[in-house]
Every structure is written in C-alpha cells, then in structure tokens.
Design a protein around this motif. Structure first.
Motif, PDB file in Angstrom:
ATOM      1  N   ASP A 122     -19.896 -13.094   1.651  1.00  0.00           N
ATOM      2  CA  ASP A 122     -18.706 -13.786   1.148  1.00  0.00           C
ATOM      3  C   ASP A 122     -17.511 -12.849   0.949  1.00  0.00           C
ATOM      4  N   GLU A 123     -17.701 -11.563   1.176  1.00  0.00           N
ATOM      5  CA  GLU A 123     -16.622 -10.599   0.962  1.00  0.00           C
ATOM      6  C   GLU A 123     -15.861 -10.359   2.269  1.00  0.00           C
ATOM      7  N   ILE A 124     -14.581 -10.661   2.247  1.00  0.00           N
ATOM      8  CA  ILE A 124     -13.696 -10.422   3.396  1.00  0.00           C
ATOM      9  C   ILE A 124     -12.790  -9.268   2.982  1.00  0.00           C
ATOM     10  N   ILE A 125     -13.087  -8.099   3.496  1.00  0.00           N
ATOM     11  CA  ILE A 125     -12.536  -6.860   2.950  1.00  0.00           C
ATOM     12  C   ILE A 125     -11.480  -6.262   3.866  1.00  0.00           C
ATOM     13  N   ASN A 126     -10.349  -5.914   3.254  1.00  0.00           N
ATOM     14  CA  ASN A 126      -9.353  -5.090   3.930  1.00  0.00           C
ATOM     15  C   ASN A 126      -9.491  -3.686   3.350  1.00  0.00           C
ATOM     16  N   LEU A 127      -9.934  -2.763   4.178  1.00  0.00           N
ATOM     17  CA  LEU A 127     -10.154  -1.386   3.740  1.00  0.00           C
ATOM     18  C   LEU A 127      -9.067  -0.501   4.337  1.00  0.00           C
ATOM     19  N   GLU A 128      -8.173  -0.049   3.478  1.00  0.00           N
ATOM     20  CA  GLU A 128      -7.056   0.786   3.925  1.00  0.00           C
ATOM     21  C   GLU A 128      -7.334   2.239   3.558  1.00  0.00           C
ATOM     22  N   TYR A 319       0.594  -6.200  -0.567  1.00  0.00           N
ATOM     23  CA  TYR A 319      -0.580  -6.820  -1.174  1.00  0.00           C
ATOM     24  C   TYR A 319      -0.594  -8.320  -0.912  1.00  0.00           C
ATOM     25  N   LEU A 320       0.561  -8.975  -1.098  1.00  0.00           N
ATOM     26  CA  LEU A 320       0.626 -10.404  -0.856  1.00  0.00           C
ATOM     27  C   LEU A 320       0.321 -10.716   0.606  1.00  0.00           C
ATOM     28  N   ASP A 321       0.829  -9.886   1.508  1.00  0.00           N
ATOM     29  CA  ASP A 321       0.553 -10.087   2.931  1.00  0.00           C
ATOM     30  C   ASP A 321      -0.950 -10.031   3.217  1.00  0.00           C
ATOM     31  N   LYS A 322      -1.639  -9.079   2.605  1.00  0.00           N
ATOM     32  CA  LYS A 322      -3.085  -8.976   2.818  1.00  0.00           C
ATOM     33  C   LYS A 322      -3.807 -10.216   2.297  1.00  0.00           C
ATOM     34  N   ARG A 323      -3.414 -10.656   1.125  1.00  0.00           N
ATOM     35  CA  ARG A 323      -4.073 -11.836   0.557  1.00  0.00           C
ATOM     36  C   ARG A 323      -3.804 -13.064   1.413  1.00  0.00           C
ATOM     37  N   GLU A 324      -2.587 -13.174   1.949  1.00  0.00           N
ATOM     38  CA  GLU A 324      -2.253 -14.317   2.802  1.00  0.00           C
ATOM     39  C   GLU A 324      -2.969 -14.242   4.142  1.00  0.00           C
ATOM     40  N   ARG A 325      -3.393 -13.055   4.535  1.00  0.00           N
ATOM     41  CA  ARG A 325      -4.193 -12.926   5.757  1.00  0.00           C
ATOM     42  C   ARG A 325      -5.659 -13.274   5.521  1.00  0.00           C
ATOM     43  N   GLY A 326      -6.011 -13.611   4.292  1.00  0.00           N
ATOM     44  CA  GLY A 326      -7.355 -14.118   4.009  1.00  0.00           C
ATOM     45  C   GLY A 326      -8.325 -13.126   3.397  1.00  0.00           C
ATOM     46  N   ARG A 329     -10.952  -9.139  -0.848  1.00  0.00           N
ATOM     47  CA  ARG A 329     -11.172  -7.802  -1.397  1.00  0.00           C
ATOM     48  C   ARG A 329     -10.236  -6.845  -0.665  1.00  0.00           C
ATOM     49  N   CYS A 330      -9.334  -6.223  -1.402  1.00  0.00           N
ATOM     50  CA  CYS A 330      -8.435  -5.221  -0.825  1.00  0.00           C
ATOM     51  C   CYS A 330      -8.797  -3.878  -1.451  1.00  0.00           C
ATOM     52  N   ILE A 331      -9.291  -2.976  -0.633  1.00  0.00           N
ATOM     53  CA  ILE A 331      -9.679  -1.647  -1.101  1.00  0.00           C
ATOM     54  C   ILE A 331      -8.696  -0.640  -0.516  1.00  0.00           C
ATOM     55  N   VAL A 358     -11.310  -6.389  -8.656  1.00  0.00           N
ATOM     56  CA  VAL A 358     -12.090  -7.276  -7.786  1.00  0.00           C
ATOM     57  C   VAL A 358     -11.290  -7.559  -6.519  1.00  0.00           C
ATOM     58  N   ASN A 359     -10.177  -8.259  -6.673  1.00  0.00           N
ATOM     59  CA  ASN A 359      -9.330  -8.522  -5.506  1.00  0.00           C
ATOM     60  C   ASN A 359      -8.642  -7.255  -5.006  1.00  0.00           C
ATOM     61  N   LEU A 360      -8.371  -6.333  -5.917  1.00  0.00           N
ATOM     62  CA  LEU A 360      -7.820  -5.032  -5.530  1.00  0.00           C
ATOM     63  C   LEU A 360      -8.639  -3.939  -6.187  1.00  0.00           C
ATOM     64  N   GLN A 361      -9.079  -3.002  -5.360  1.00  0.00           N
ATOM     65  CA  GLN A 361      -9.828  -1.853  -5.849  1.00  0.00           C
ATOM     66  C   GLN A 361      -9.163  -0.591  -5.319  1.00  0.00           C
ATOM     67  N   ILE A 362      -9.006   0.392  -6.191  1.00  0.00           N
ATOM     68  CA  ILE A 362      -8.360   1.656  -5.832  1.00  0.00           C
ATOM     69  C   ILE A 362      -9.394   2.769  -5.923  1.00  0.00           C
ATOM     70  N   LEU A 363      -9.548   3.533  -4.871  1.00  0.00           N
ATOM     71  CA  LEU A 363     -10.414   4.704  -4.872  1.00  0.00           C
ATOM     72  C   LEU A 363      -9.522   5.942  -4.775  1.00  0.00           C
ATOM     73  N   ILE A 364      -9.738   6.889  -5.658  1.00  0.00           N
ATOM     74  CA  ILE A 364      -8.937   8.109  -5.695  1.00  0.00           C
ATOM     75  C   ILE A 364      -9.764   9.274  -5.158  1.00  0.00           C
ATOM     76  N   GLY A 365      -9.184  10.006  -4.228  1.00  0.00           N
ATOM     77  CA  GLY A 365      -9.864  11.164  -3.655  1.00  0.00           C
ATOM     78  C   GLY A 365      -9.218  12.463  -4.094  1.00  0.00           C
ATOM     79  N   GLN A 366     -10.043  13.462  -4.305  1.00  0.00           N
ATOM     80  CA  GLN A 366      -9.557  14.754  -4.768  1.00  0.00           C
ATOM     81  C   GLN A 366      -9.376  15.730  -3.603  1.00  0.00           C
ATOM     82  N   MET A 367      -8.939  16.922  -3.932  1.00  0.00           N
ATOM     83  CA  MET A 367      -8.569  17.911  -2.936  1.00  0.00           C
ATOM     84  C   MET A 367      -9.785  18.484  -2.216  1.00  0.00           C
ATOM     85  N   VAL A 368      -9.515  18.974  -1.005  1.00  0.00           N
ATOM     86  CA  VAL A 368     -10.524  19.661  -0.210  1.00  0.00           C
ATOM     87  C   VAL A 368     -10.048  21.081   0.046  1.00  0.00           C
TER      88      VAL A 368
END
Length: 554
Positions: A122-128, A319-326, A329-331, A358-368
């Motif tokens: 049931d999860e339709i995910i946009n992973l950016e 964000y609205l554009d992504k939600r309107e595209r269906g 879950r926006c990550i 839930v609808n928007l999730q933010i993942l933070i990455g650290q330095m390499v």
C-alpha cells in the motif's frame, strides 16, 4: 519451520488462552502482536517470546502462569522439540532438528524471492536522493546518498512498496549564476570569480560549450554569452553526473527540474491551497505561512515583499506536486547541513493536512572522510580538489565503494580507510562477504565433480552446532530485511551479511559436504549441500539489495 510458521503456531495457542480468560471476549490478536527474537545465548533455544509478559494485563493473568500455559500448548506443535519458561515469563522455544533444517530446502526453492513479501504494497513511495547541484562532479556526501538511497529503494521494493527514485535537478538560483560566470571566466582565460567554482572540470566544460556552440561566442553580448554557458554548461555537467551515477549502478526514474516549479505556476497553486486551508497571511507586504501552529520556531515567508519567491516556496510546491502525483510516502535524503530544515518541512507537511513522519520522512546523512596511509584526503569543491564519486570508484571499485558507504548508519560520520578496501583479505568487509558467496559456489562445483547432489534431503541430520547457528542466522534474513525497510536503514543488511559470512566460514571448517577420501556419499552430505546452497542464495539476495555483485569465483 520458519519464523512466520512459528508465529502462526504461537497465535493458535495464545489466542484461545487469552480469550478464555476474557470470558470469550476477543482480543483481536494477530501474529505481529506476538514478537519473537533469537536468544543471544543459543543454549536458551532457537527462539524466545515475551508474549506472556505483553498480554498478561489484557488477559488478567500472572505473566509466568500465562507463559506456562502457552508453553504447554506449544509443546504439542509439530516441529517444536522443547519449550521452557524463564524469568518473569519469557518463553524459550527449541525446534527439533528436522523442523529447523527444513529451512535450507525452503530457501533454495524460493531462490531470489526468499526474504521478499508484500507487506508494504500500500506504500507508494517517492524516494528523493543525491540531488547534487549541477555545478560540479558528485562529491563524497552525494556518493554516500547514492549508495544508501539506491539500496533503500531496493529494500523497500522487496517488501512490496512501489518506489520511484527521483533526482531534484537544482537548475534555478544563484549557484547556477556563479557556475555560468565561472565557465565564462575559464573560456576567456581569466581566474575563477571570487564566489565561483574552480577546478579542471570547469575548464573541460567551458571547452565543450565552446566547441558545441553553433555561432560566434565573441559576437554575443556579455549577458547572452553567460546565458549560453549557463544553459549548455549545466546540460553538459548534468550529463556527466547521470553517467557517473549509472556507472555506480544508480539510475533514477524521474529527474525533476526546479525551474519547472517556477515556470508552471506550481508555487502559486501551493500558496492557494494553503490559503484555502487558512494557513497563509500577509504582513509587511510579504506572504507568510503560519508554520508556528505546527511546531516550527517561527512563521516562514513564502513570497517576499518584492514579489520574489522565498526558498521555502519551492519546497511547498514540490511537496504538493509529489502528493498530487499520487505518492503517499515522500522520503527525502538530505545532508547534515540541512538539519535545520527538518522542522519547517514537517510543519509544511502538517499545514497541508498530512502527517509528518508518515507522508513526509526526512533522512539526514553525515560527512564522509577518506583516509589513506592514516591521513585524511582533503577536499574542496571550489578549490578544485574535491574527491569525487569517480575518484573513489577508481581507487576501490564500485562494489567496495557501494558496500563501504552503505554498511554504516547514514546518520553517523564515516571514515573510509582506502588501504583496507583495496586489500583482498578478510579485513576488507566486502571481500569477506563476497568471498563467502564465492566459496559456496566452489563447494557446489566440487560437490558436483564428486557426485554429491541434492537428490536427497534429510534435515534431521543437520545437528552440528555450527549448522544450528547457520540455520538460525538464515532464519533471520526475512526479518532483517523487513526491519531495515521499516527503519529505513540499509546498513542492517550489510551487518547481517557479515555475520552470516562468519557463521558460514565456521561451518565450512567443521562440516564436510564432500566425503573424505574413499568414504561413501551419505544423506548428510547431500543435505549439507542444500544448506551450502541456501547460504549462497541468502548472501546473493542480500548483496543484491545493496547493489553489490555476488561473484562465483574469487
């Protein structure tokens, strides 16, 4: 017996016991309400459950008494060798050898499907992810996101989610102007502007623009000349970025251009939507979003008093554009320097009537940081000494680069020792796992040459302690993948594979698949070949989730 079958059996025992104590009232239990885990000490059994502790209150029972009743019911389940109650109500379950060993055949027969399921259908995910500015090659931070993001997409897809990989193409704003000015300066033999970009790649792109332009650059006005270098230079740079990502095993389904948001009226539509929801107001000639109602530390300007869109306007529209595209879950994967944006983005999500996290999730990455001979390799994009994706791949290869970047939690700083990654020894984690997979194929080839095949399967013969440990780890693979998808952490797959590889190597040292000398081929040899091939399959499945190859020979 796999964990799902055992969970189902546990449910059939627990549900009537709880309902009887509730005088027939259903507790609406499911298998997910009855967690199981592998005991840290294998002497305690194959599986442990705290179901009695968890359900004691709703059942109105003493936890240890309830655990004793559950244990009694489980002892009658086929495949369960023994059940013990420990402490205040923990249930330790030991499977008989045949039930535990049957997993080997199940894995081989499932093949690449082992570990997959449809739990997230049931999860339709946009992973950016990545979304590096087209002003230079992809640096190590973007390279880390490429490895982690693509692995996460694979993991989520394996659990039934519909995942779209998206790259936000930042072709709007001041950084593009600085890039264009830098190209013009390089073309004219001048130093890079003080706020511009340097490095050999700038000169290369400038030369490509000059060669490709159909006309006389010198005859153009300064403004028109800069526009030529801007449009063509960005296109050339982005082509290089896409090529680098493709060579790294990462391809995107959508390349979304920031300019489209401003040219299509998307910002105005987002403002209108938020105005209709009652969250927009005007003050001092500017248009504001009342984000303080949703946990932000201050309200945000959306349209400045001069009529120009503020930075957050693009976030609203996108964000609205992504939600309107269906997408439900926006990550978004962001670098550590964007940590301050998280609160406002979550407030924006709530303002649209969606659920933050839930609808928007933010993942933070650290330095390499790259380390060679004990010394860090310095980098600076503007000085032209940036360590790029291509640099890393050239030094250690795609497999080692992807694996090393994905095997640690993205929210922690990462030091990569290039000297270790170039070794073909067990000190190199990707070599260690790949070698285990190659060894399973070598065992299978030697078995075939010796006449050992999988024509017979007697799982009750898999009784050596290293076989029990290996089977226990193989059982954990589906749960590991499911949990990695739930918490969005691909590094859990890598760590699992390293543990599995270690257990396989120990099994290899203790249990023979091929008879010794002139000894006859026995059922145990054929059964062990099933276990060998099952381990190879799981190693292969896990490496594929990380986008890393599983060589058959090394």
């Amino acid at each position: 017996m796999d964990p799902e079958e055992l969970s189902a059996a546990l449910l059939t025992v627990v549900a009537p016991l709880v309902e009887a104590r509730r005088e027939g009232a259903s507790a609406a239990l499911t298998a997910s309400d009855l967690p199981m885990e592998r005991p840290k000490n294998r002497e305690h059994g194959d599986w442990a459950s705290n179901a009695a502790l968890k359900l004691a209150k709703i059942a109105g029972a003493n936890p240890r008494e309830l655990a004793a009743e559950i244990a009694e019911g489980l002892r009658a389940v086929d495949g369960v060798a023994s059940v013990e109650v420990a402490g205040p109500g923990f249930i330790n379950i030991r499977l008989d050898a045949a039930a535990a060993g049957s997993l080997a055949r199940a894995i081989v027969e499932a093949g690449a499907a082992f570990g997959t399921n449809s739990s997230r259908v049931d999860e339709i995910i946009n992973l950016e992810f990545v979304s590096a500015n087209p002003t230079g090659p992809i640096h190590l931070g973007g390279t880390r996101w490429a490895a982690v993001g693509d692995s996460l997409a694979r993991i989520l897809s394996s659990q039934g989610a519909a995942v779209t990989r998206e790259y936000y193409f930042n072709d709007h704003g001041s950084q593009i102007d600085r890039f264009a000015r830098s190209l013009v300066a390089a073309h004219e033999g001048l130093p890079a502007p003080e706020d511009g970009y340097g490095g050999g790649y700038i000169l290369d792109i400038a030369r490509r623009v000059a060669l490709a332009y159909d006309g006389d650059l010198a005859a153009l006005s300064p403004e028109d000349r800069q526009e030529v270098f801007r449009s063509m230079g960005v296109a050339f740079m982005f082509d290089e970025i896409k090529a680098s990502l493709h060579d790294f095993g990462v391809d995107f389904d959508v390349y979304f251009h920031e300019n489209d948001l401003h040219d299509s009226g998307a910002v105005e539509r987002a403002v209108t939507r938020l105005r209709d929801l009652g969250h927009i107001y005007e003050s001092d000639g500017a248009i504001w979003l009342r984000t303080t109602e949703f946990g932000d530390d201050k309200d945000r300007v959306v349209i400045k008093s001069d009529g120009q869109p503020a930075y957050i306007s693009g976030d609203l529209a996108y964000y609205l554009d992504k939600r309107e595209r269906g997408f439900n879950r926006c990550i978004i994967m962001l670098g550590a320097d964007h940590h301050g944006y998280v609160r406002r983005l979550m407030a924006m999500t709530a303002a649209f009537g969606d659920e933050p996290g839930v609808n928007l999730q933010i993942l933070i990455g650290q330095m390499v940081n790259l380390v060679r001979e004990g010394q860090p390799m310095r980098m600076s994009k503007r000085a032209g000494t940036v360590v790029t994706m291509e640099d890393l791949v050239e030094i250690v290869g795609v497999d080692a680069a992807r694996y090393s970047l994905a095997r640690s939690s993205a929210d922690s700083n990462l030091d990569i020792d290039l000297d270790v990654l170039q070794k073909r020894t067990n000190d190199n984690p990707v070599f260690y796992v790949q070698y285990a997979h190659a060894r399973t194929h070598n065992v299978a080839r030697n078995a075939a040459a010796s006449g050992v095949d999988r024509s017979e399967f007697a799982p009750e013969l898999l009784q050596h302690e290293t076989e029990s440990a290996l089977l226990g780890a193989l059982q954990e693979y589906p749960r590991t993948v499911a949990f990695a998808a739930e918490v969005r952490e691909p590094h859990r797959i890598a760590r699992y594979l390293e543990e599995l590889a270690g257990l396989y190597h120990r099994w290899y040292d203790n249990c023979r698949v091929i008879p010794l000398g002139d000894d006859p081929i026995e059922p145990v040899h054929r059964t062990r070949l099933w276990l060998n091939d099952a381990t190879g399959q799981v190693l292969r499945n896990g490496l594929d989730l990380l986008g890393v190859s599983a060589p058959e020979r090394m």
